[in-house]
Design an enzyme around this catalytic site. Structure first.
Site, PDB file in Angstrom:
ATOM      1  N   TRP A  73      -1.813  13.577  -0.985  1.00  0.00           N
ATOM      2  CA  TRP A  73      -2.842  13.346  -2.013  1.00  0.00           C
ATOM      3  C   TRP A  73      -4.104  12.751  -1.378  1.00  0.00           C
ATOM      4  O   TRP A  73      -5.211  13.070  -1.779  1.00  0.00           O
ATOM      5  CB  TRP A  73      -2.305  12.395  -3.081  1.00  0.00           C
ATOM      6  CG  TRP A  73      -3.298  12.075  -4.153  1.00  0.00           C
ATOM      7  CD1 TRP A  73      -3.522  12.765  -5.316  1.00  0.00           C
ATOM      8  CD2 TRP A  73      -4.230  10.986  -4.184  1.00  0.00           C
ATOM      9  NE1 TRP A  73      -4.516  12.169  -6.051  1.00  0.00           N
ATOM     10  CE2 TRP A  73      -4.972  11.072  -5.371  1.00  0.00           C
ATOM     11  CE3 TRP A  73      -4.506   9.929  -3.309  1.00  0.00           C
ATOM     12  CZ2 TRP A  73      -5.960  10.154  -5.730  1.00  0.00           C
ATOM     13  CZ3 TRP A  73      -5.490   9.017  -3.634  1.00  0.00           C
ATOM     14  CH2 TRP A  73      -6.208   9.133  -4.830  1.00  0.00           C
ATOM     15  N   HIS A  74      -3.919  11.905  -0.378  1.00  0.00           N
ATOM     16  CA  HIS A  74      -5.071  11.231   0.222  1.00  0.00           C
ATOM     17  C   HIS A  74      -5.939  12.160   1.067  1.00  0.00           C
ATOM     18  O   HIS A  74      -7.130  11.876   1.252  1.00  0.00           O
ATOM     19  CB  HIS A  74      -4.603  10.043   1.076  1.00  0.00           C
ATOM     20  CG  HIS A  74      -4.344   8.806   0.265  1.00  0.00           C
ATOM     21  ND1 HIS A  74      -3.138   8.563  -0.351  1.00  0.00           N
ATOM     22  CD2 HIS A  74      -5.142   7.758  -0.049  1.00  0.00           C
ATOM     23  CE1 HIS A  74      -3.203   7.412  -0.999  1.00  0.00           C
ATOM     24  NE2 HIS A  74      -4.406   6.908  -0.838  1.00  0.00           N
ATOM     25  N   GLY A  75      -5.395  13.205   1.599  1.00  0.00           N
ATOM     26  CA  GLY A  75      -6.254  14.076   2.384  1.00  0.00           C
ATOM     27  C   GLY A  75      -5.513  15.205   3.062  1.00  0.00           C
ATOM     28  O   GLY A  75      -4.290  15.176   3.231  1.00  0.00           O
TER      29      GLY A  75
END
Length: 459
Positions: A310-312
């Protein structure tokens, strides 16, 4: 400084508050907030507001269809299709380049990531899950649903507010003097965190990035660790504070995470809204901890793989997520009793060390770079224990590091409570005076061009 941010701070927010206060009818206030939110979102890239509106319409009508459908199998198919569409939208914009690199596909196509896409997608998914599970009724009023998704107080970088937590506030809210005052204080505190701490740490981090000494890479990692906390918690304070100007009351997103005594405790205090989202909408539906040991381990890895992704779109984020999954399992099966018996200061050092190494993965452009930095932290591949640059930056910014470390603890809050209890009303006036002075200093830094964009705009 980004012009959009300048417009927001010096023009958009005051005008929005003024218009909101003039209008007394809550239905008209909601329409005003929707218009302002869409204008705010469209300012950076007008094309992306079309994407936002299409996403809102898709999930709005899907939720109504979920309610009208009696057949459980059909409802489940509708939900799955909706989830796939939402995640495909997120995937196309955020992960296309990552997938193409994995498949070794050469392409010059660059897709600009819409601001807040990860955040408003998760907000919409929470809404669909709440409707499907009967926790909330589908919102028939399109204006209210659009306000939930697009409200400028949370769309860019959160917090991720679940629909059932905001549902009643959409139609029933007032702004008391106390709420407005607390919003001003919280917004000011967030701006101070961002401008006077995070941005200055960002400069130190940029200077230290190529450093090859042991002390240099330790300073680099600590600097990033403090920077990302003040940057993101500062934004969260600003977002929650300005939301109070319009009658919305959102839960805190950070609770002094660097005072945690375990990794599990850290994730109860860091980016709380995201942790709760994964707990409520992924971990618990998978069975949570009410399953056998193998399934529990599987659930932990699924959740933390998803958290990292989700973060990257980079292997460093995935490894970062799985890294935390491993430590949570270690604490669950081996370390919990030992940590409980240790003095709290030792537990805190253990937690800070684990978190610090985790941030090295998070900040690094590649896994090779991350392992190189970690190696140099312990002398492997380092050119020296200390060099002139690291020594100079430590001496020059020692006070900044000290203040950042102290203000990442509960020291400020405890001191403020102590002063309030002792001096009562005088303390209130003194606090306001301090905030006014600090805000003037922040504005001076902003005008001076030292402002840097928020780190989490990239996610």
């Amino acid at each position: 400084m980004v012009f959009t941010d300048l417009l927001f701070l010096f023009c958009f927010l005051p005008i929005s508050v003024l218009l909101y206060k003039i209008i007394k009818n809550i239905k008209v206030q909601n329409i005003l907030l929707v218009v302002l939110s869409l204008l705010f979102y469209a300012w950076g890239n007008p094309v992306h507001v079309v994407l936002l509106i299409l996403s809102i319409l898709w999930n709005y009508f899907t939720a109504l269809e979920l309610k009208d459908q009696d057949d459980e199998k059909a409802r489940k198919i509708i939900l799955i299709v909706a989830i796939i569409v939402d995640l495909l939208l997120l995937g196309v914009y955020k992960y296309t380049g990552f997938v193409m690199n994995i498949l070794h596909i050469q392409s010059n196509i660059k897709i600009a990531l819409p601001v807040g896409l990860s955040f408003f997608t998760f907000s919409e998914l929470s809404y669909l899950f709440d409707v499907y599970n009967g926790k909330s009724q589908p919102q028939k009023n399109l204006v209210l649903y659009t306000l939930y998704v697009s409200f400028f107080g949370k769309i860019s970088m959160g917090p991720i507010v679940s629909y059932h937590d905001m549902e009643n506030q959409l139609e029933n809210r007032t702004v008391s003097k106390a709420q407005y005052a607390s919003g001003v204080v919280l917004f000011s505190k967030g701006l101070i965190k961002k401008v006077l701490l995070a941005d200055q740490l960002s400069y130190v981090y940029s200077v230290l990035t190529p450093n090859q000494s042991v002390l240099g890479v330790w300073l680099l990692a600590i600097c990033y660790m403090l920077q990302i906390y003040f940057d993101f918690s500062g934004y969260s304070d600003m977002a929650i504070g300005l939301s109070r100007f319009f009658g919305f009351d959102f839960a805190p997103n950070f609770e002094h995470p660097y005072t945690a005594v375990s990794v599990q405790d850290f994730w109860r205090k860091w980016h709380i809204s995201l942790s709760r989202w994964f707990r409520d909408y992924l971990y618990i539906p998978l069975g949570g901890n009410r399953v056998d040991q193998k399934t529990y381990i599987r659930n932990i890895f699924i959740v933390w793989f998803s958290t990292g992704l989700w973060h990257g779109a980079n292997w460093t984020f995935i490894v970062w997520g799985l890294y935390y999954g491993c430590f949570l399992l270690l604490e669950k099966f081996f370390l919990k009793e030992k940590l409980d018996k240790l003095p709290r200061w030792i537990s805190r050092i253990y937690t800070l060390f684990v978190v610090l190494i985790g941030w090295v993965f998070f900040m690094s452009p590649s896994l090779g770079s991350a392992f190189s930095v970690i190696g140099k932290m312990f002398g492997i591949g380092a050119k020296a224990f200390i060099d002139n640059q690291a020594s100079f930056m430590l001496k020059s910014y020692l006070i900044l590091f000290i203040f950042a470390i102290l203000f990442s603890t509960k020291m400020y809050d405890n001191l403020q409570i102590l002063i309030y209890n002792k001096f009562k009303i005088k303390a209130v006036y003194a606090t306001w005076a301090v905030y006014i002075i600090m805000l003037i200093v922040c504005i001076a830094f902003i005008v001076g061009g030292t402002y840097r964009s928020f780190l989490y705009f990239a996610f």
